[in-house]
Design a protein around this motif. Sequence first.
Motif, PDB file in Angstrom:
ATOM      1  N   ALA A 167       0.833  -1.207   0.000  1.00 34.47           N
ATOM      2  CA  ALA A 167       0.000   0.000   0.000  1.00 34.47           C
ATOM      3  C   ALA A 167       0.867   1.257   0.000  1.00 34.47           C
ATOM      4  O   ALA A 167       1.843   1.352   0.743  1.00 34.47           O
ATOM      5  CB  ALA A 167      -0.915   0.010   1.218  1.00 34.47           C
ATOM      6  N   LEU A 168       0.509   2.218  -0.849  1.00 33.66           N
ATOM      7  CA  LEU A 168       1.202   3.506  -0.863  1.00 33.66           C
ATOM      8  C   LEU A 168       0.824   4.319   0.369  1.00 33.66           C
ATOM      9  O   LEU A 168       1.655   5.013   0.956  1.00 33.66           O
ATOM     10  CB  LEU A 168       0.824   4.298  -2.118  1.00 33.66           C
ATOM     11  CG  LEU A 168       1.349   5.738  -2.163  1.00 33.66           C
ATOM     12  CD1 LEU A 168       2.810   5.744  -2.597  1.00 33.66           C
ATOM     13  CD2 LEU A 168       0.519   6.607  -3.105  1.00 33.66           C
ATOM     14  N   GLY A 169      -0.437   4.246   0.757  1.00 37.02           N
ATOM     15  CA  GLY A 169      -0.905   5.038   1.887  1.00 37.02           C
ATOM     16  C   GLY A 169      -2.292   4.594   2.302  1.00 37.02           C
ATOM     17  O   GLY A 169      -2.829   3.608   1.784  1.00 37.02           O
ATOM     18  N   ALA A 170      -2.872   5.334   3.242  1.00 33.63           N
ATOM     19  CA  ALA A 170      -4.168   4.931   3.795  1.00 33.63           C
ATOM     20  C   ALA A 170      -4.988   6.148   4.196  1.00 33.63           C
ATOM     21  O   ALA A 170      -4.454   7.217   4.489  1.00 33.63           O
ATOM     22  CB  ALA A 170      -3.964   4.030   5.017  1.00 33.63           C
ATOM     23  N   VAL A 171      -6.296   5.937   4.186  1.00 31.86           N
ATOM     24  CA  VAL A 171      -7.260   6.874   4.757  1.00 31.86           C
ATOM     25  C   VAL A 171      -7.742   6.273   6.075  1.00 31.86           C
ATOM     26  O   VAL A 171      -8.132   5.109   6.111  1.00 31.86           O
ATOM     27  CB  VAL A 171      -8.482   7.065   3.829  1.00 31.86           C
ATOM     28  CG1 VAL A 171      -9.509   7.987   4.489  1.00 31.86           C
ATOM     29  CG2 VAL A 171      -8.066   7.589   2.474  1.00 31.86           C
ATOM     30  N   THR A 214      -3.845   9.694   5.954  1.00 34.68           N
ATOM     31  CA  THR A 214      -4.597  10.924   6.142  1.00 34.68           C
ATOM     32  C   THR A 214      -5.828  10.594   6.964  1.00 34.68           C
ATOM     33  O   THR A 214      -6.453   9.552   6.757  1.00 34.68           O
ATOM     34  CB  THR A 214      -5.020  11.511   4.777  1.00 34.68           C
ATOM     35  OG1 THR A 214      -3.857  11.936   4.078  1.00 34.68           O
ATOM     36  CG2 THR A 214      -5.954  12.690   4.946  1.00 34.68           C
ATOM     37  N   VAL A 215      -6.179  11.435   7.912  1.00 39.60           N
ATOM     38  CA  VAL A 215      -7.396  11.247   8.692  1.00 39.60           C
ATOM     39  C   VAL A 215      -8.511  12.050   8.031  1.00 39.60           C
ATOM     40  O   VAL A 215      -8.359  13.246   7.771  1.00 39.60           O
ATOM     41  CB  VAL A 215      -7.202  11.698  10.151  1.00 39.60           C
ATOM     42  CG1 VAL A 215      -8.543  11.684  10.904  1.00 39.60           C
ATOM     43  CG2 VAL A 215      -6.193  10.802  10.859  1.00 39.60           C
ATOM     44  N   GLU A 231       2.462  16.685  10.555  1.00 44.30           N
ATOM     45  CA  GLU A 231       2.481  16.487   9.100  1.00 44.30           C
ATOM     46  C   GLU A 231       1.286  15.682   8.592  1.00 44.30           C
ATOM     47  O   GLU A 231       0.999  15.670   7.392  1.00 44.30           O
ATOM     48  CB  GLU A 231       3.760  15.757   8.681  1.00 44.30           C
ATOM     49  CG  GLU A 231       3.823  14.328   9.174  1.00 44.30           C
ATOM     50  CD  GLU A 231       4.988  13.534   8.584  1.00 44.30           C
ATOM     51  OE1 GLU A 231       4.836  12.303   8.468  1.00 44.30           O
ATOM     52  OE2 GLU A 231       6.002  14.142   8.244  1.00 44.30           O
ATOM     53  N   VAL A 232       0.573  14.994   9.487  1.00 46.22           N
ATOM     54  CA  VAL A 232      -0.545  14.146   9.060  1.00 46.22           C
ATOM     55  C   VAL A 232      -1.741  15.028   8.703  1.00 46.22           C
ATOM     56  O   VAL A 232      -2.268  15.739   9.556  1.00 46.22           O
ATOM     57  CB  VAL A 232      -0.943  13.139  10.157  1.00 46.22           C
ATOM     58  CG1 VAL A 232      -2.171  12.331   9.735  1.00 46.22           C
ATOM     59  CG2 VAL A 232       0.219  12.206  10.481  1.00 46.22           C
ATOM     60  N   PRO A 233      -2.199  14.986   7.449  1.00 47.14           N
ATOM     61  CA  PRO A 233      -3.346  15.816   7.065  1.00 47.14           C
ATOM     62  C   PRO A 233      -4.638  15.339   7.725  1.00 47.14           C
ATOM     63  O   PRO A 233      -4.867  14.134   7.874  1.00 47.14           O
ATOM     64  CB  PRO A 233      -3.430  15.635   5.541  1.00 47.14           C
ATOM     65  CG  PRO A 233      -2.101  15.074   5.128  1.00 47.14           C
ATOM     66  CD  PRO A 233      -1.623  14.277   6.301  1.00 47.14           C
ATOM     67  N   VAL A 245      -2.557  10.585  -1.554  1.00 53.93           N
ATOM     68  CA  VAL A 245      -1.485  10.387  -2.537  1.00 53.93           C
ATOM     69  C   VAL A 245      -0.445  11.494  -2.418  1.00 53.93           C
ATOM     70  O   VAL A 245       0.769  11.237  -2.403  1.00 53.93           O
ATOM     71  CB  VAL A 245      -2.065  10.325  -3.967  1.00 53.93           C
ATOM     72  CG1 VAL A 245      -0.941  10.286  -5.000  1.00 53.93           C
ATOM     73  CG2 VAL A 245      -2.968   9.102  -4.128  1.00 53.93           C
ATOM     74  N   GLU A 246      -0.897  12.734  -2.328  1.00 57.91           N
ATOM     75  CA  GLU A 246       0.038  13.858  -2.233  1.00 57.91           C
ATOM     76  C   GLU A 246       0.885  13.766  -0.963  1.00 57.91           C
ATOM     77  O   GLU A 246       2.091  14.029  -0.983  1.00 57.91           O
ATOM     78  CB  GLU A 246      -0.726  15.180  -2.273  1.00 57.91           C
ATOM     79  CG  GLU A 246      -1.322  15.475  -3.645  1.00 57.91           C
ATOM     80  CD  GLU A 246      -2.073  16.784  -3.694  1.00 57.91           C
ATOM     81  OE1 GLU A 246      -2.495  17.274  -2.608  1.00 57.91           O
ATOM     82  OE2 GLU A 246      -2.245  17.333  -4.797  1.00 57.91           O
ATOM     83  N   HIS A 247       0.255  13.372   0.142  1.00 61.27           N
ATOM     84  CA  HIS A 247       0.989  13.235   1.404  1.00 61.27           C
ATOM     85  C   HIS A 247       2.025  12.116   1.309  1.00 61.27           C
ATOM     86  O   HIS A 247       3.173  12.281   1.743  1.00 61.27           O
ATOM     87  CB  HIS A 247       0.001  12.960   2.534  1.00 61.27           C
ATOM     88  CG  HIS A 247       0.643  12.653   3.845  1.00 61.27           C
ATOM     89  ND1 HIS A 247       1.564  13.489   4.447  1.00 61.27           N
ATOM     90  CD2 HIS A 247       0.515  11.580   4.684  1.00 61.27           C
ATOM     91  CE1 HIS A 247       1.968  12.954   5.600  1.00 61.27           C
ATOM     92  NE2 HIS A 247       1.347  11.803   5.756  1.00 61.27           N
TER      93      HIS A 247
END
Length: 201
Positions: free
Chosen positions: A107-111, A137-138, A163-165, A185-187
């Motif tokens: 995984a690149l990232g998560a919501v 990102t939250v 830094e966490v959006p 994605v940007e984060h």
Amino acid sequence: MAFGRSSRNGRPVEPVTLKILVAGGFGVGKTTLVGAVSEIRPLRTEERLSEAGRPVDDLAGVEAKTTTTVAMDFGRITLREDLVLYLFGTPGQDRFWFLWDELAQGALGAVVLADTRRLEDCFAAVDYFERRAIPFTVAVNCFEGADKFPTETVQAALDLDPEVPVLMCDARDRASARDVLVAVVEHAVARAERPREPATT
């Protein structure tokens, strides 16, 4: 990362595919978000809640919920012609967390979806991604009747790194859900491009 780029010289572009997880507590809106934004018919593994599950499924705050995800939700969205996201919604109950390690691979990232009425329900997801250094990102799903708080208040309540959006969203709304995914994605890309600090000995 700039979105909306067109192909060069009119040639077909082979899209980059990225894997994004959608996590959070039970009944927070993960299945709804994946369904709202997916351009394909989402794959769902929902089962009806049963009396046998009541001792282990906490329905406080989501008493009207009648189904639950038992494996994952899956959807896909094309952010631009050369960037496609595959979305994997994780199950919310503790008893299905053994699936998270499989879903998180690659995984690149998560919501992390949050509900301000039950903010503690997303602590486990936040902890999971922090421990595995997966950018996240939250997204606060703004339910009707829920109190609204500034993003700074939510960030402090969850003890997040600055830094966490943190975003407000409506998981039912395609544009709102898409904005959340763009932010993830940007984060993740920004964090990957950040110079690493030299190791100390």
